[in-house]
Design a protein around this motif. Sequence first.
Motif, PDB file in Angstrom:
ATOM      1  N   ALA A 162      17.527  27.335  17.787  1.00  0.00           N
ATOM      2  CA  ALA A 162      18.081  27.120  16.451  1.00  0.00           C
ATOM      3  C   ALA A 162      19.542  27.559  16.408  1.00  0.00           C
ATOM      4  O   ALA A 162      19.896  28.638  16.886  1.00  0.00           O
ATOM      5  CB  ALA A 162      17.271  27.887  15.415  1.00  0.00           C
ATOM      6  N   THR A 163      20.366  26.716  15.830  1.00  0.00           N
ATOM      7  CA  THR A 163      21.795  27.040  15.713  1.00  0.00           C
ATOM      8  C   THR A 163      22.154  27.573  14.339  1.00  0.00           C
ATOM      9  O   THR A 163      23.296  27.971  14.111  1.00  0.00           O
ATOM     10  CB  THR A 163      22.645  25.796  15.997  1.00  0.00           C
ATOM     11  OG1 THR A 163      22.289  24.756  15.078  1.00  0.00           O
ATOM     12  CG2 THR A 163      22.413  25.318  17.429  1.00  0.00           C
ATOM     13  N   GLY A 164      21.201  27.587  13.428  1.00  0.00           N
ATOM     14  CA  GLY A 164      21.460  28.083  12.085  1.00  0.00           C
ATOM     15  C   GLY A 164      20.276  27.825  11.177  1.00  0.00           C
ATOM     16  O   GLY A 164      19.232  27.294  11.594  1.00  0.00           O
ATOM     17  N   ALA A 165      20.445  28.178   9.904  1.00  0.00           N
ATOM     18  CA  ALA A 165      19.363  28.077   8.934  1.00  0.00           C
ATOM     19  C   ALA A 165      18.849  26.651   8.767  1.00  0.00           C
ATOM     20  O   ALA A 165      17.656  26.433   8.526  1.00  0.00           O
ATOM     21  CB  ALA A 165      19.823  28.639   7.588  1.00  0.00           C
ATOM     22  N   ASP A 166      19.734  25.669   8.905  1.00  0.00           N
ATOM     23  CA  ASP A 166      19.313  24.279   8.708  1.00  0.00           C
ATOM     24  C   ASP A 166      18.250  23.847   9.715  1.00  0.00           C
ATOM     25  O   ASP A 166      17.372  23.038   9.397  1.00  0.00           O
ATOM     26  CB  ASP A 166      20.515  23.342   8.785  1.00  0.00           C
ATOM     27  CG  ASP A 166      21.377  23.390   7.532  1.00  0.00           C
ATOM     28  OD1 ASP A 166      20.886  23.917   6.501  1.00  0.00           O
ATOM     29  OD2 ASP A 166      22.526  22.925   7.577  1.00  0.00           O
ATOM     30  N   ASP A 193       8.630  41.655  18.388  1.00  0.00           N
ATOM     31  CA  ASP A 193       9.029  40.674  19.396  1.00  0.00           C
ATOM     32  C   ASP A 193      10.549  40.533  19.380  1.00  0.00           C
ATOM     33  O   ASP A 193      11.113  39.839  18.530  1.00  0.00           O
ATOM     34  CB  ASP A 193       8.382  39.316  19.123  1.00  0.00           C
ATOM     35  CG  ASP A 193       8.577  38.336  20.267  1.00  0.00           C
ATOM     36  OD1 ASP A 193       9.448  38.582  21.130  1.00  0.00           O
ATOM     37  OD2 ASP A 193       7.873  37.317  20.309  1.00  0.00           O
ATOM     38  N   PRO A 194      11.243  41.180  20.316  1.00  0.00           N
ATOM     39  CA  PRO A 194      12.713  41.124  20.336  1.00  0.00           C
ATOM     40  C   PRO A 194      13.263  39.712  20.470  1.00  0.00           C
ATOM     41  O   PRO A 194      14.417  39.465  20.102  1.00  0.00           O
ATOM     42  CB  PRO A 194      13.073  41.979  21.559  1.00  0.00           C
ATOM     43  CG  PRO A 194      11.902  42.889  21.768  1.00  0.00           C
ATOM     44  CD  PRO A 194      10.710  42.083  21.357  1.00  0.00           C
ATOM     45  N   GLU A 195      12.469  38.776  20.993  1.00  0.00           N
ATOM     46  CA  GLU A 195      12.948  37.406  21.169  1.00  0.00           C
ATOM     47  C   GLU A 195      13.081  36.651  19.844  1.00  0.00           C
ATOM     48  O   GLU A 195      13.600  35.534  19.826  1.00  0.00           O
ATOM     49  CB  GLU A 195      12.021  36.634  22.112  1.00  0.00           C
ATOM     50  CG  GLU A 195      12.053  37.138  23.542  1.00  0.00           C
ATOM     51  CD  GLU A 195      11.373  36.192  24.504  1.00  0.00           C
ATOM     52  OE1 GLU A 195      11.544  34.968  24.344  1.00  0.00           O
ATOM     53  OE2 GLU A 195      10.679  36.678  25.416  1.00  0.00           O
ATOM     54  N   LEU A 196      12.640  37.255  18.758  1.00  0.00           N
ATOM     55  CA  LEU A 196      12.709  36.589  17.455  1.00  0.00           C
ATOM     56  C   LEU A 196      13.908  37.043  16.630  1.00  0.00           C
ATOM     57  O   LEU A 196      13.951  36.842  15.419  1.00  0.00           O
ATOM     58  CB  LEU A 196      11.413  36.840  16.671  1.00  0.00           C
ATOM     59  CG  LEU A 196      10.141  36.302  17.331  1.00  0.00           C
ATOM     60  CD1 LEU A 196       8.921  36.670  16.505  1.00  0.00           C
ATOM     61  CD2 LEU A 196      10.220  34.783  17.527  1.00  0.00           C
ATOM     62  N   ALA A 197      14.892  37.640  17.269  1.00  0.00           N
ATOM     63  CA  ALA A 197      16.102  38.073  16.557  1.00  0.00           C
ATOM     64  C   ALA A 197      16.766  36.885  15.869  1.00  0.00           C
ATOM     65  O   ALA A 197      16.845  35.791  16.423  1.00  0.00           O
ATOM     66  CB  ALA A 197      17.066  38.732  17.531  1.00  0.00           C
ATOM     67  N   GLY A 198      17.230  37.105  14.640  1.00  0.00           N
ATOM     68  CA  GLY A 198      17.935  36.070  13.896  1.00  0.00           C
ATOM     69  C   GLY A 198      17.038  34.998  13.323  1.00  0.00           C
ATOM     70  O   GLY A 198      17.525  33.907  12.974  1.00  0.00           O
ATOM     71  N   TYR A 199      15.744  35.294  13.208  1.00  0.00           N
ATOM     72  CA  TYR A 199      14.824  34.273  12.710  1.00  0.00           C
ATOM     73  C   TYR A 199      15.163  33.890  11.273  1.00  0.00           C
ATOM     74  O   TYR A 199      15.637  34.686  10.500  1.00  0.00           O
ATOM     75  CB  TYR A 199      13.375  34.761  12.799  1.00  0.00           C
ATOM     76  CG  TYR A 199      12.412  33.624  13.036  1.00  0.00           C
ATOM     77  CD1 TYR A 199      12.265  33.077  14.308  1.00  0.00           C
ATOM     78  CD2 TYR A 199      11.688  33.062  11.999  1.00  0.00           C
ATOM     79  CE1 TYR A 199      11.414  32.005  14.534  1.00  0.00           C
ATOM     80  CE2 TYR A 199      10.830  31.992  12.212  1.00  0.00           C
ATOM     81  CZ  TYR A 199      10.694  31.467  13.487  1.00  0.00           C
ATOM     82  OH  TYR A 199       9.848  30.396  13.706  1.00  0.00           O
ATOM     83  N   PHE A 200      14.946  32.654  10.943  1.00  0.00           N
ATOM     84  CA  PHE A 200      15.357  32.019   9.693  1.00  0.00           C
ATOM     85  C   PHE A 200      16.867  31.944   9.566  1.00  0.00           C
ATOM     86  O   PHE A 200      17.415  31.777   8.475  1.00  0.00           O
ATOM     87  CB  PHE A 200      14.726  32.697   8.464  1.00  0.00           C
ATOM     88  CG  PHE A 200      13.238  32.475   8.363  1.00  0.00           C
ATOM     89  CD1 PHE A 200      12.713  31.210   8.189  1.00  0.00           C
ATOM     90  CD2 PHE A 200      12.359  33.553   8.458  1.00  0.00           C
ATOM     91  CE1 PHE A 200      11.343  31.003   8.121  1.00  0.00           C
ATOM     92  CE2 PHE A 200      10.985  33.350   8.386  1.00  0.00           C
ATOM     93  CZ  PHE A 200      10.470  32.073   8.219  1.00  0.00           C
TER      94      PHE A 200
END
Length: 401
Positions: A162-166, A193-200
């Motif tokens: 994912a590159t952003g919220a969109d 789960d550290p791999e989920l940083a920046g989710y949403f």
Amino acid sequence: MSTLRLLAADGSVTDAELNAGGAFARPASALQSRVAYAAAHVVPKTHADNTPGQPADIDWDSTLAFRRNVYSWGLGVADAMDTAQRNMGLDAAATRELIARSAEVAREEGGSVVVGVNTDHLAETHVSLEQVIDAYKEQLHFTEEQGAGPVLMASRHLARIATGADDYRRVYRSVLESATVPVVLHWLGTAFDPELAGYFGAEDWQTASEVLLEVIGENPGKVAGVKMSLLNAESEIAVRERLPEGVRMFTGDDFNYVSLIGGSSVIESGSEASATERPARIYSDALLGAFAAITPVASAAIQALDAGDHESYLRILGPTEELSRQVFAAPTFYYKTGVAFLSWLNGHQPAFQMVGGLHSARSLPHLSRIVELANASLALEDPELARERWHGMLRLDGVDV
């Protein structure tokens, strides 16, 4: 007087009096005041090669008996989620079989089951957004066919690309559009789960929660609830107060669940609700790995709420929070080891083993502290059995008992 031998991090030993246990009673009817799911783990075959990197070889009798026990206490089961070692030892084939078997047990027991829907069956690490959407839909439709409630888990694949919220809006919009039953959205924090940083699409929960709320608002009737597992009560309360009517907040906060489930008679800000405004969301329902570790205690606490006895609720459930904080201590993603350990102590599985060899993920002093706190919070269902098993483990590891 029976005592428990305890082992400190410096190698010293002490003894604690073994409590008699809680003597909690199973509910005579369904729990009413809260919807509560225990996120259940899986039990491996003792003789199988459940070593790191090997496919999960599950003891289905013990695994499903554990779920029947949860139902007998009036709680629902949340299955095939991170507690069952998704992304940490539970492979795709075992996941599908677990979902099918667990849904069948739920029908037999008249219990409520929700299960994880993810993209983790994809072999590739980096995929396209369309592949993420298709993978989600594949697992979603399989879950719907089994008759289980879907929990749309956070996807590592989506977090990577994912590159952003969109991108999150696009994926969730497409998946929710194809859902034939309302789903629960799962927001899993980096402690799990550290791999989920920046989710949403954002590192801070305030910005990310706006995207989550937009997704829910744009898909009316498609979302039954949200499970938040950020270990941050402030974020959960903030989102809870803004959820549309009919969308539940399921706490996944294993550090702060007592107050979040217990709630308050006033708006969280402290001001009374007026006669015209929508009533504040004053409590969360529950979807917790901790409740798999303390099922009888959790049931007794909610039974107290059903009876309008908030004081007994706090007295019963309050002491378990320190136990849960130990089970979920950093690195938090190894909490599954503590859940399986307590399952073994309480007689729900024949050996303290986990798929992927994960039973080795916590130290002996860490487990000793779990024993101490479980004893103090009356979470040992058969104290003498727990004592016998724990002392046998200490002897095996060279500790004098």
